[in-house]
Write an enzyme that holds these catalytic residues in place. Sequence first.
Site, PDB file in Angstrom:
ATOM      1  N   ARG A 103      57.094 100.679  -5.487  1.00 31.22           N
ATOM      2  CA  ARG A 103      57.907 100.309  -6.653  1.00 31.22           C
ATOM      3  C   ARG A 103      57.204 100.825  -7.898  1.00 31.22           C
ATOM      4  NH1 ARG A 103      57.000  93.643  -6.641  1.00 31.22           N
ATOM      5  NH2 ARG A 103      54.745  93.725  -6.685  1.00 31.22           N
ATOM      6  N   CYS A 107      58.712 106.563 -15.188  1.00 33.52           N
ATOM      7  CA  CYS A 107      58.089 106.607 -16.503  1.00 33.52           C
ATOM      8  C   CYS A 107      59.072 105.979 -17.485  1.00 33.52           C
ATOM      9  CB  CYS A 107      57.774 108.045 -16.904  1.00 33.52           C
ATOM     10  SG  CYS A 107      57.386 108.168 -18.664  1.00 33.52           S
ATOM     11  N   ASN A 141      60.502  93.687 -14.161  1.00 40.08           N
ATOM     12  CA  ASN A 141      59.583  92.786 -13.468  1.00 40.08           C
ATOM     13  C   ASN A 141      58.149  93.163 -13.805  1.00 40.08           C
ATOM     14  OD1 ASN A 141      59.486  90.671 -11.147  1.00 40.08           O
ATOM     15  ND2 ASN A 141      57.904  92.145 -10.604  1.00 40.08           N
ATOM     16  N   GLU A 142      57.408  92.206 -14.299  1.00 40.98           N
ATOM     17  CA  GLU A 142      55.973  92.402 -14.580  1.00 40.98           C
ATOM     18  C   GLU A 142      55.707  93.738 -15.276  1.00 40.98           C
ATOM     19  OE1 GLU A 142      53.781  91.563 -10.943  1.00 40.98           O
ATOM     20  OE2 GLU A 142      53.896  89.419 -11.363  1.00 40.98           O
ATOM     21  N   CYS A 148      51.446 106.551 -18.659  1.00 35.43           N
ATOM     22  CA  CYS A 148      51.906 107.735 -17.942  1.00 35.43           C
ATOM     23  C   CYS A 148      51.410 108.952 -18.712  1.00 35.43           C
ATOM     24  CB  CYS A 148      53.430 107.685 -17.874  1.00 35.43           C
ATOM     25  SG  CYS A 148      54.166 109.232 -17.303  1.00 35.43           S
ATOM     26  N   CYS A 150      52.850 112.223 -18.464  1.00 36.78           N
ATOM     27  CA  CYS A 150      53.797 113.325 -18.266  1.00 36.78           C
ATOM     28  C   CYS A 150      54.058 114.060 -19.587  1.00 36.78           C
ATOM     29  CB  CYS A 150      55.101 112.791 -17.665  1.00 36.78           C
ATOM     30  SG  CYS A 150      56.127 111.852 -18.826  1.00 36.78           S
ATOM     31  N   CYS A 153      55.760 111.967 -22.236  1.00 35.68           N
ATOM     32  CA  CYS A 153      54.814 111.068 -22.904  1.00 35.68           C
ATOM     33  C   CYS A 153      53.957 111.833 -23.913  1.00 35.68           C
ATOM     34  CB  CYS A 153      53.944 110.339 -21.888  1.00 35.68           C
ATOM     35  SG  CYS A 153      54.849 109.012 -21.054  1.00 35.68           S
ATOM     36  N   GLU A 291      57.076  82.775 -11.359  1.00 35.45           N
ATOM     37  CA  GLU A 291      56.620  82.892  -9.968  1.00 35.45           C
ATOM     38  C   GLU A 291      55.383  82.015  -9.855  1.00 35.45           C
ATOM     39  OE1 GLU A 291      55.976  86.925  -8.675  1.00 35.45           O
ATOM     40  OE2 GLU A 291      57.819  87.640  -9.616  1.00 35.45           O
ATOM     41  N   TRP A 299      49.813  90.791   1.739  1.00 33.11           N
ATOM     42  CA  TRP A 299      50.627  91.977   1.991  1.00 33.11           C
ATOM     43  C   TRP A 299      50.294  92.420   3.422  1.00 33.11           C
ATOM     44  CZ3 TRP A 299      51.343  95.725  -2.804  1.00 33.11           C
ATOM     45  CH2 TRP A 299      52.054  95.041  -3.794  1.00 33.11           C
TER      46      TRP A 299
HETATM   47  C1  GLA Z   1      54.295  89.732  -8.200  1.00 32.87           C
HETATM   48  C2  GLA Z   1      55.689  90.285  -8.212  1.00 32.87           C
HETATM   49  C3  GLA Z   1      56.508  89.836  -7.041  1.00 32.87           C
HETATM   50  C4  GLA Z   1      55.692  89.850  -5.789  1.00 32.87           C
HETATM   51  C5  GLA Z   1      54.485  88.986  -5.952  1.00 32.87           C
HETATM   52  C6  GLA Z   1      53.647  88.846  -4.703  1.00 32.87           C
HETATM   53  O1  GLA Z   1      54.184  88.559  -8.858  1.00 32.87           O
HETATM   54  O2  GLA Z   1      56.394  89.999  -9.396  1.00 32.87           O
HETATM   55  O3  GLA Z   1      57.606  90.707  -6.913  1.00 32.87           O
HETATM   56  O4  GLA Z   1      55.327  91.173  -5.529  1.00 32.87           O
HETATM   57  O5  GLA Z   1      53.696  89.557  -6.968  1.00 32.87           O
HETATM   58  O6  GLA Z   1      53.009  90.037  -4.343  1.00 32.87           O
END
Ligand code: GLA
Length: 652
Positions: A103, A107, A141-142, A148, A150, A153, A291, A299
């Site tokens: 994932r 960029c 997400n996060e 980067c 490239c 950039c 989370e 993993w």
């Molecule tokens: C992060 C991500 C989630 C998942 C968890 C656990 O917090 O946001 O998608 O990958 O880690 O690995």
Amino acid sequence: MILGVDYYPEHWDEARWPVDAQLMQEAGISVVRLAEFAWSKLEPREGDYQFAWLDRALGVLGERAIQAVLGTPTAAPPAWLIEKHPQVLPVDEWRRPLGFGARLHRCLANPTFRHYSRAITAAMAQHYAAHPSVLGWQTDNELTGNRCYCDVCAARFREWLERKYGSLDALNRAWGTPFWSQEYTAWTQVPLPWQTTCGPMAHNPSLLLDYRRFASDITVEFQHEQVEILREHCPEHFVTHNFMGLHDAINYYDLARDLDFVSWDNYPGGSAALPHDVMRGIQGENFWVMEEKCGHAGWNTMGPIPRPGQVRAWAWQAVGHGADAVVFFRWRSCRSGTEQFWQGILNHDAVPGRRYREIAQLGREFRQFAPDLEGTSPENDVALLYSYDQIWALQIQPQVPGFSLGLWLERYHQALHRLGVGADVVSTEADLSPYKLVIAPPLYLLDDALAARLDRYVAEGGHLVASARTGVKDGNNCAREETLPGPLARTLGIAVEDYDAIGQGGTNVVALADGARFKVSLWCDLLRLEGAKQVARYMRDFYEGVPAISVHNHGKGRAWYVGTVPEERFFRHFLRGIVEGLRLRMVPDLPKGVEVAARQGDRGRILVVTNLTPHKQVVHLQDACEDLFARAIVTEAIELHPFGVRLLRTTR
Ligand code: GLA
Ligand code: GLA
């Protein structure tokens, strides 16, 4: 108080969804986060949006009164997009592009990727704007700084620099480019900090710092595009993002400016107290945990499973520090893909077990105590200063290995915590007037404006603790010319005559007037007192007898300077003296691993006492309190079970 869970209906047979929803409802779960990695399901082919499955999932959850936060799925671009536009892949500092396979393979500056990001965001926003189950949005997400390398950039970096400096002359002056003949005569000559262009040597620290700021700005700009679209179509919905606590490759203050509130992903290793406080300080408001760990991490290999009561203790600890929602990651361990061994509330077999029952207990407790906690938030007398510029500048040039802003922050925070003194972690830009004590880890980059604000804060009656390596650089990451601590010398009443970078192997000892002695390492400033008084002096080496720590009465306030890196014990001893002198609220002598966090409301303070250890512990209270679980008045000593929690109300 909201209890929630991260749910991936797209990983399971639809026939299972109603069972999941029922179990969630029975556990008191009222919110799920959905879809933040579901791009290939939502848009299996370019422009072919498929929302029916998500509509059905929302319907099944809605029947159980479960509402949803939807994630924009841009952290996992689908294979068709990468095949058609491989130029959206990010490039590393060796100029190698990442491929498809995990994932984050994008960029965030790339205009083609931006186009697809806007398109999927707009399609989702339009489709879900009026959906009764949707509460709000999580962007991507996060997110982290878009580091980067490239060509896009490189071009954007040069534009960013032109906007910042106006002219090449100004950039050359700010960066001090006569050093090694680095003067630029055209913008196109300015490199990104490619490893390929400097080989084993290091780039100019001024360029490195500006690149980090630029990479952070690109991510903020990327998110801003999504937020604008969400606000346009969904004015009733909130927009948040899941931050990562102490993660520091992006300026979280900037990222949060577009959001309604901060949420973050808490996978506690040690105590989560400091990251919780950092996260609350980003907007100075209560937050969500989007989370929260509910099982073992894993993993390809797995970590230990949380002990009985531990998940509940983590959740209450979060609430104590200002969380208004705790969303667990994830509902059920996944059958496929990279994270198969990351444990959900339910294992692969989906049989509700110990951890499900523990979360159901939390569900009951959250419901029961919501009225007491409603409208409360942490309010503290002490602030710790935080700044991504400072973190980055010290990462670029750590002074000695092991020296970082985090090291100082953790030692100060941990010491306050053991004394039962709550702290806010605030930006160096924040208003300091509400605080009786401000603790500044190294203000290594110090401009005149910040120095003047701190000086005024002390002169007007504030109390400041400053740390070694304060005042070394200007905002361009070039050394200042004054004797250290530079523009704070008058405030602190000292001059740093010289310094000894003794490093991790080096030690010295400092002695305080009360006879206490502490080991120090890493760094030794040799102080000359210019109005300040000595708090501690060195005991060894050619600077035996030279002051290491000082205090200065300045205007109506006082300012301390800690010119060396003492062992942890010192910080508790030193700060206890200051906190007692200022008569701040404290619960001194807390056992290690027991925390007291407080939320203030109209009806007094609620102390959330958490025992984060697998042993029984005793806490000695200073005042009588109402124990909300036991519905009784408690005085003096209270006992906590392993991973036990108490909610205490006090009027003080
Ligand atoms: C992060 C991500 C989630 C998942 C968890 C656990 O917090 O946001 O998608 O990958 O880690 O690995
Ligand atoms: C060498 C080089 C100098 C300088 C010093 C210190 O001697 O010739 O230019 O770089 O090292 O690093």
